[in-house]
Design an enzyme around this catalytic site. Sequence first.
Site, PDB file in Angstrom:
ATOM      1  CG  HIS A 150      -0.328   0.212   2.524  1.00  0.00           C
ATOM      2  ND1 HIS A 150      -0.007  -0.821   3.376  1.00  0.00           N
ATOM      3  CD2 HIS A 150       0.052   1.343   3.175  1.00  0.00           C
ATOM      4  CE1 HIS A 150       0.522  -0.336   4.475  1.00  0.00           C
ATOM      5  NE2 HIS A 150       0.576   0.979   4.388  1.00  0.00           N
ATOM      6  CG  ASP A 181       0.113  -4.220   2.821  1.00  0.00           C
ATOM      7  OD1 ASP A 181       0.562  -3.562   1.862  1.00  0.00           O
ATOM      8  OD2 ASP A 181      -0.372  -3.704   3.848  1.00  0.00           O
ATOM      9  CB  SER A 260       3.480   1.547   5.994  1.00  0.00           C
ATOM     10  OG  SER A 260       2.172   1.418   6.443  1.00  0.00           O
TER      11      SER A 260
END
Length: 389
Positions: A150, A181, A260
């Site tokens: 993402h 992911d 992230s």
Amino acid sequence: MSSSIPCSEKAYPLRGKPPSPPRMDLRCSAFSAPGAQGGPREEAGAGPVPSARHLHSLDSSTDLIQDHHLVLDPATPATAKHHAAEAELTTGAGARVLKRHMDAVLKVFATHSYPNHELPWQRKQQTHSKSTGFAVAFPGGQRWILTNAHSVSYATQVQLKRRGDDEKHAARVLAVGTGCDVALLTVDDEAFWRDLHPVELSADTPALQAAVAVLGYPIGGDSLAISAGVVSRVQMTHYSHGCMSLLAVQTDAAINSGNSGGPVMSAQGGECVGIAFQSLTGNTANIGYVIPTSVVRHFLHDYMRTGTYTGFPSLNVVWQELESRTLRLACGMGPQHKGVLVRSVSAAAHEAEVLRQDDVIMAIDGVEVWATTARSPSVTASAWTSSTR
């Protein structure tokens, strides 16, 4: 009651709209950079912007090493287990390992151009995000960088910046694993790799209560931030970005917007035990999720074998837990037996050659199947891993 954020909104906030009321959401932890509309913002529901005092503390103490002692994020909860984890990570061998790998943690800048499904002949306005990535060591000496899918989804430009360096280097996206992911990048500039020590991936899933450190560039400062915590849970978890369920590690170390793609390091062997990728928001505290190295290795082996990401296989079986004692007796099972009842099998699947309706699966690859929600999906994950090797 918790709910997952819709896939179209999971990675980046919608600009120009007020924050939604607090709720229990799984949020991917990339955040949008300042833009022409509204400046920097956390995702809706991600909590208030840190105070000026907190911003100053992040800048002054999260990236400080003196006399082989590492000072961690002062926002780490003041509990006995966190004090023990912090002591293990900030002194002696633990601090030296973290210091050696800090330069391998990179800041990721991405420009995104998402498709417009209402007007398919044009694309939406470009957005920008900042997140984290890290150089990974893998057999063969490949120059690879891992981050979250993402963080670079629909990216038209990806740039990386090393710790303490003002220069941004252009990166190429090699593969994007939407389901798990995970994304794989590389940089062609030779100067970028000079004196860069890649992070080693652990071969094992971390044990419960094991001390871990989350490295990354979260919102609240520009320097590298490190937060300490312990492993709280290991089980199948809904992946917000890929909208599927895979094995994940839950930790109480701080995972905020911008973390992230950052590595989660073990205090024991100094290896990477996973990739930070999402956290639970709402009436919760210190619930973050990590992609374990078993999922990451599947992604990397898939890329090495096919040159792209082909996904994770499915068991293609609808099953039912055998919680009822009467139902277990009807299936001919004794008190010592465990398993799940097969309700249906996809006719086109290979499983249809060996499984039939009303069969009972008692073990997969020698791993006993337990008739509880926490155990039976984990065994399914073990079957996924073994079936693709």
